[in-house]
Design a protein around this motif. Structure first.
Motif: not given
Length: 376
Positions: A1-21
């Motif tokens: 896996m090639l990551e351009g920056r660091y793990l979590g730099f993108g949307g997954t590292g900075r979103n609201g963490g909502q667990i929705m259906a």
């Protein structure tokens, strides 16, 4: 896996963490692509995300602060009708969790505000520390023998029976490739670039709050969002902070003062937080598809070059469903993979020159159409 920056730099590292259906914003938008039977099958798998996440947290001992309890909130009678329909649909999936419609004074059972007319409690949903979830899943991936290279942006991709990806420090050759760049594609693959458009979401985090204030805000210590076409979303964190997020509802722009912009929205819901200090505010891009449904498949004429993108702001939970289906497609194929890849990708014409104009027009239309489908 090639990551351009660091793990979590993108949307997954900075979103609201909502667990929705659900998957996507409105399954009706893809009815023509998949038909009635296909729509039903997608709806049936759309509630799998929370269980997949919980299973992985349990299996790999991930410290992700998973908390049950989600409130879908409505402001008026039109939205009340929509939430009552959602209650029936969610219950039809056979969930073992409490699902309950609330109206009027009963709304106070799940949230401490007078801003809403109604709400739908879904105890199968909730919230999670999405950065910790990502890092835990990365460790789990590595435990199965995968190699992860951070700060290794792809500079060139050469297709063939074996695909070569060149980086600044070396290259990788493989029988199959998965493009998973979403809003950070940076035009590297033109075929994928032309079918999404980036918009932005913004969040704030309050200072730590007293236990009494937290119970007033959220008796269920849960996560919430309204059901407007462009939502406010928020949750109580494990550190007793309130995380509050939103996107610009009509005119596409980046506010000059993220703290002040988001604080104004927060106070519309919780005016009694006027004296609370805002510790952090941030934002980031998210790739939207024209039909607001995730895109998976292979590049035209390249059956070993797969892709996933276009979560349109709803990524934490649906990504666990979509990527499970994608993995089936990359391995031996499956009916579910063929179904979801059949959802057509629509080109976003003029996005490189007129992005703010196109997004402003799209958001305005999205808001207007909300009056017709019970979301405004």
């Amino acid at each position: 896996m090639l990551e351009g920056r660091y793990l979590g730099f993108g949307g997954t590292g900075r979103n609201g963490g909502q667990i929705m259906a659900g998957i996507g914003h409105d399954l009706e938008k893809i009815r023509k692509d998949v038909g009635e039977d296909g729509l039903r099958r997608i709806f049936e798998i759309s509630d799998m995300g929370a269980d997949i996440i919980k299973d992985r947290i349990r299996k790999y001992d991930i410290d992700a602060d998973f908390q049950h309890g989600y409130g879908y909130m409505g402001f008026n009678a039109r939205q009340a009708k929509t939430l009552r329909a959602w209650e029936k649909e969610f219950k039809s999936l056979g969930s073992r969790h409490e699902i309950r419609y609330l109206e009027g004074a009963d709304v106070r059972q799940i949230i401490g505000t007078d801003a809403y007319h109604c709400g739908l409690l879904h105890m199968g949903g909730g919230h999670v520390h999405s950065l910790n979830l990502l890092l835990g899943e990365a460790r789990a991936l590595a435990s199965h023998g995968a190699q992860i290279f951070e700060y290794s942006p792809a500079l060139e991709v050469r297709y063939g029976d074996r695909i070569t990806v060149r980086t600044g420090k070396g290259s990788v050759r493989a029988a199959k490739l998965l493009w998973a760049c979403d809003s950070f594609l940076n035009r590297l693959e033109p075929e994928l670039h032309r079918t999404t458009i980036n918009t932005y979401a913004f969040q704030l985090m309050t200072e730590p709050l007293s236990e009494e204030l937290i119970r007033r805000i959220s008796p269920i210590r849960g996560a919430y969002s309204d059901i407007r076409p462009i939502i406010d979303y928020y949750r109580v964190t494990n550190e007793n902070r309130l995380l509050f997020g939103a996107a610009t509802p009509f005119v596409e722009h980046i506010p000059l003062d993220l703290k002040a912009w988001n604080r104004r929205l927060m106070l519309k819901i919780f005016p009694y937080l006027a004296d609370v200090k805002i510790d952090l505010a941030w934002g980031g891009p998210m790739a939207c598809s024209p039909n607001l449904f995730p895109q998976i498949g292979t590049l035209p004429g390249r059956p070993n070059a797969f892709f996933v993108q276009g979560y349109s702001g709803f990524g934490v939970t649906p990504s666990h469903i979509i990527c499970k289906v994608l993995a089936e497609g990359m391995h031996e194929g499956s009916d579910r993979y063929e179904l979801i890849r059949s959802v057509r990708r629509i080109r976003v014409v003029g996005k490189d020159h007129f992005r703010p104009v196109l997004l402003t027009a799209g958001k305005t239309w999205h808001q207007i159409s909300g009056y017709w489908n019970g979301r405004r």
